[in-house]
Design a protein around this motif. Structure first.
Motif, mmCIF file in Angstrom:
data_model
loop_
_atom_site.group_PDB
_atom_site.id
_atom_site.type_symbol
_atom_site.label_atom_id
_atom_site.label_comp_id
_atom_site.label_asym_id
_atom_site.label_seq_id
_atom_site.Cartn_x
_atom_site.Cartn_y
_atom_site.Cartn_z
ATOM 1 N N LYS A 57 0.950 -1.245 0.285
ATOM 2 C CA LYS A 57 -0.466 0.322 0.166
ATOM 3 C C LYS A 57 0.427 0.908 -0.079
ATOM 4 C CE LYS A 57 -3.765 -2.284 2.386
ATOM 5 N NZ LYS A 57 -4.885 -2.427 3.270
ATOM 6 N N SER A 58 2.313 1.064 -0.594
ATOM 7 C CA SER A 58 2.821 2.441 -0.291
ATOM 8 C C SER A 58 2.749 3.142 -1.147
ATOM 9 C CB SER A 58 4.492 1.785 -0.278
ATOM 10 O OG SER A 58 4.399 1.229 -1.636
ATOM 11 N N PHE A 59 2.228 2.738 -2.318
ATOM 12 C CA PHE A 59 2.212 3.628 -3.580
ATOM 13 C C PHE A 59 0.954 4.274 -3.358
ATOM 14 C CE2 PHE A 59 0.829 4.868 -7.926
ATOM 15 C CZ PHE A 59 2.428 5.368 -8.505
ATOM 16 N N ALA A 60 0.278 3.661 -2.318
ATOM 17 C CA ALA A 60 -1.364 4.568 -2.136
ATOM 18 C C ALA A 60 -1.140 5.378 -0.992
ATOM 19 C CB ALA A 60 -2.884 3.872 -1.961
ATOM 20 N N LEU A 61 -0.192 5.542 -0.446
ATOM 21 C CA LEU A 61 0.580 6.275 0.306
ATOM 22 C C LEU A 61 0.880 7.529 0.097
ATOM 23 C CD1 LEU A 61 0.402 7.138 3.570
ATOM 24 C CD2 LEU A 61 2.994 6.349 3.804
ATOM 25 N N TYR A 62 1.630 7.069 -0.982
ATOM 26 C CA TYR A 62 2.651 8.383 -1.854
ATOM 27 C C TYR A 62 1.366 9.033 -2.490
ATOM 28 C CZ TYR A 62 4.108 10.268 -6.039
ATOM 29 O OH TYR A 62 4.721 10.734 -7.430
ATOM 30 N N LYS A 63 0.425 8.675 -2.953
ATOM 31 C CA LYS A 63 -0.790 9.278 -3.750
ATOM 32 C C LYS A 63 -1.272 10.128 -2.499
ATOM 33 C CE LYS A 63 -0.231 8.234 -8.439
ATOM 34 N NZ LYS A 63 -0.034 9.376 -9.131
ATOM 35 N N ALA A 64 -1.492 9.895 -1.275
ATOM 36 C CA ALA A 64 -2.644 10.747 -1.049
ATOM 37 C C ALA A 64 -1.773 11.626 -0.031
ATOM 38 C CB ALA A 64 -2.680 9.296 0.737
ATOM 39 N N ILE A 65 -0.609 11.828 -0.211
ATOM 40 C CA ILE A 65 0.652 12.600 0.976
ATOM 41 C C ILE A 65 1.634 12.956 0.075
ATOM 42 C CG2 ILE A 65 2.194 12.547 2.768
ATOM 43 C CD1 ILE A 65 -0.075 11.742 3.758
ATOM 44 N N GLU A 66 1.640 12.963 -1.198
ATOM 45 C CA GLU A 66 2.640 13.789 -1.851
ATOM 46 C C GLU A 66 1.810 14.299 -3.174
ATOM 47 O OE1 GLU A 66 7.023 11.985 -0.099
ATOM 48 O OE2 GLU A 66 6.104 12.051 -2.724
ATOM 49 N N GLU A 67 0.875 13.234 -3.379
ATOM 50 C CA GLU A 67 0.287 13.699 -4.964
ATOM 51 C C GLU A 67 -0.973 15.141 -4.487
ATOM 52 O OE1 GLU A 67 0.240 11.884 -8.294
ATOM 53 O OE2 GLU A 67 2.290 12.299 -8.254
ATOM 54 N N GLY A 68 -1.587 15.477 -5.886
ATOM 55 C CA GLY A 68 -2.756 16.647 -6.172
ATOM 56 C C GLY A 68 -3.797 15.023 -5.437
ATOM 57 N N ILE A 69 -4.791 16.171 -5.171
ATOM 58 C CA ILE A 69 -6.091 15.490 -4.900
ATOM 59 C C ILE A 69 -6.775 15.241 -6.690
ATOM 60 C CG2 ILE A 69 -8.764 15.784 -4.002
ATOM 61 C CD1 ILE A 69 -7.619 18.094 -2.168
ATOM 62 N N SER A 70 -7.021 13.505 -6.371
ATOM 63 C CA SER A 70 -7.457 13.278 -7.826
ATOM 64 C C SER A 70 -9.006 12.133 -7.192
ATOM 65 C CB SER A 70 -6.492 12.657 -8.191
ATOM 66 O OG SER A 70 -6.858 11.616 -9.320
ATOM 67 N N HIS A 71 -9.488 11.901 -7.775
ATOM 68 C CA HIS A 71 -10.904 11.160 -7.868
ATOM 69 C C HIS A 71 -10.425 9.678 -8.458
ATOM 70 C CE1 HIS A 71 -11.115 11.691 -11.409
ATOM 71 N NE2 HIS A 71 -11.906 10.918 -12.332
ATOM 72 N N MET A 72 -9.330 9.738 -8.724
ATOM 73 C CA MET A 72 -8.535 8.031 -9.074
ATOM 74 C C MET A 72 -8.293 7.688 -8.221
ATOM 75 S SD MET A 72 -9.778 7.907 -12.075
ATOM 76 C CE MET A 72 -8.771 6.045 -12.285
ATOM 77 N N TRP A 73 -7.421 8.771 -7.039
ATOM 78 C CA TRP A 73 -7.022 7.918 -5.937
ATOM 79 C C TRP A 73 -7.635 8.528 -4.321
ATOM 80 C CZ3 TRP A 73 -3.633 4.200 -5.655
ATOM 81 C CH2 TRP A 73 -2.531 4.322 -6.993
ATOM 82 N N THR A 74 -8.788 8.069 -4.537
ATOM 83 C CA THR A 74 -9.536 9.208 -3.627
ATOM 84 C C THR A 74 -9.662 9.017 -1.770
ATOM 85 O OG1 THR A 74 -10.855 6.662 -2.467
ATOM 86 C CG2 THR A 74 -12.347 7.819 -5.004
ATOM 87 N N VAL A 75 -8.354 8.468 -1.436
ATOM 88 C CA VAL A 75 -7.997 8.576 -0.388
ATOM 89 C C VAL A 75 -7.172 10.194 -0.010
ATOM 90 C CG1 VAL A 75 -5.728 7.269 -0.901
ATOM 91 C CG2 VAL A 75 -6.578 7.889 1.400
ATOM 92 N N SER A 76 -6.491 10.244 -1.576
ATOM 93 C CA SER A 76 -6.528 11.848 -1.358
ATOM 94 C C SER A 76 -6.696 13.080 -0.907
ATOM 95 C CB SER A 76 -5.666 12.031 -2.823
ATOM 96 O OG SER A 76 -6.667 12.071 -4.040
ATOM 97 N N ALA A 77 -8.922 12.451 -1.060
ATOM 98 C CA ALA A 77 -9.433 14.234 -0.836
ATOM 99 C C ALA A 77 -8.676 14.432 0.633
ATOM 100 C CB ALA A 77 -10.795 13.538 -0.833
ATOM 101 N N PHE A 78 -8.462 13.629 1.163
ATOM 102 C CA PHE A 78 -7.952 13.894 2.706
ATOM 103 C C PHE A 78 -7.380 14.904 3.375
ATOM 104 C CE2 PHE A 78 -11.168 10.274 2.941
ATOM 105 C CZ PHE A 78 -11.785 10.748 4.004
ATOM 106 N N GLN A 79 -6.550 15.025 2.186
ATOM 107 C CA GLN A 79 -5.679 16.148 2.516
ATOM 108 C C GLN A 79 -6.516 17.285 2.584
ATOM 109 O OE1 GLN A 79 -2.775 17.128 -1.259
ATOM 110 N NE2 GLN A 79 -2.909 14.600 -1.122
ATOM 111 N N GLN A 80 -7.642 17.748 1.539
ATOM 112 C CA GLN A 80 -8.428 19.182 2.156
ATOM 113 C C GLN A 80 -9.410 19.027 3.900
ATOM 114 O OE1 GLN A 80 -10.196 19.649 -1.265
ATOM 115 N NE2 GLN A 80 -9.160 21.344 -1.587
ATOM 116 N N HIS A 81 -8.990 17.669 4.595
ATOM 117 C CA HIS A 81 -10.260 17.648 5.740
ATOM 118 C C HIS A 81 -9.150 18.623 7.057
ATOM 119 C CE1 HIS A 81 -12.287 16.063 9.545
ATOM 120 N NE2 HIS A 81 -13.201 15.495 8.758
ATOM 121 N N PRO A 82 -9.904 19.392 7.204
ATOM 122 C CA PRO A 82 -9.020 20.165 8.446
ATOM 123 C C PRO A 82 -8.232 19.364 10.203
ATOM 124 C CG PRO A 82 -11.958 20.173 9.231
ATOM 125 C CD PRO A 82 -11.220 19.302 7.575
ATOM 126 N N ARG A 83 -9.107 18.168 10.003
ATOM 127 C CA ARG A 83 -8.269 17.457 11.109
ATOM 128 C C ARG A 83 -8.830 16.308 10.465
ATOM 129 N NH1 ARG A 83 -10.102 18.475 17.265
ATOM 130 N NH2 ARG A 83 -7.799 18.089 17.459
#
Length: 219
Positions: A146-172
């Protein structure tokens, strides 16, 4: 956004459990004051996340529409999906019926004796937007697969193709991971967040209230 990096799966699970325990104690739930915790199926069954509870409502976030105080996410897929919000899902989606991808059907066949033909092809799930309504979100990502998923979640932009990335915008949001899950992250990223562990570890220290509970149990 926080990223908490622990040495192993066991230590990541322990950190997550202690953090949730402290948040419940801080909230101080009572008969008319509920701490609502949304849990995925896997975590509902996991002994790794047995925590001290006073009055708390728990439920499976795959199944219910909720206005949660705290959503605890695991089961993040290697493709970065959360709940059953697979790649391509709307990042403002709500609770709905979702058609499952073949990879998800195969992954869930373990709950049906390995028989793929018995796995439902559709599921009722909370949406990304539903989970975003929670006051706090914890996302647990462990394992090299799952390391690539974490990379997409943390280091790249928000994308609907990686839904976990949306939580970059959550305040907590707190991402909790083990060392294996950081394999795709930049060295500087890992070094930065590890440098904050002295702060993160203060979040899971035993509170005075919890120490008192333990003293009462020993009597």
């Amino acid at each position: 956004m926080r990223l908490v990096i622990l040495d192993s799966y066991d230590k990541a699970s322990e950190w997550a459990a202690k953090y949730v325990r402290n948040r419940i104690l801080e909230f101080n739930p009572g008969p008319d004051r509920y701490f609502t915790l949304g849990l995925p199926t896997g975590l509902c069954r996991s002994p790794k996340l047995i925590i001290f509870i006073n009055i708390i409502i728990l439920f499976n976030y795959h199944l219910l529409l909720f206005n949660s105080r705290y959503a605890l996410l695991s089961g993040i897929g290697p493709d970065g999906h959360i709940a059953f919000n697979e790649p391509g899902s709307s990042l403002v989606s709500r609770t709905r019926v979702k058609t499952l991808a073949q990879d998800t059907i195969i992954a869930n066949s373990r709950f049906f004796g390995g028989d793929i033909s018995k796995v439902p092809t559709m599921a009722l799930t909370v949406g990304v937007g539903t989970v975003m309504d929670a006051r706090e979100v914890m996302i647990i990502i462990t394992g090299a697969h799952k390391s690539f998923a974490l990379y997409k979640a943390i280091e790249e932009g928000i994308s609907h193709m990686w839904t976990v990335s949306a939580f970059q915008q959550h305040p907590r949001t707190i991402f909790v991971c083990d060392e294996d899950a950081t394999l795709e992250l930049r060295v500087k990223t890992v070094k930065y967040f590890k440098g904050l562990m002295y702060v993160h570890n203060k979040l899971v220290e035993d509170s005075e209230d919890y120490q008192e509970v333990k003293r009462q149990k020993k009597k």
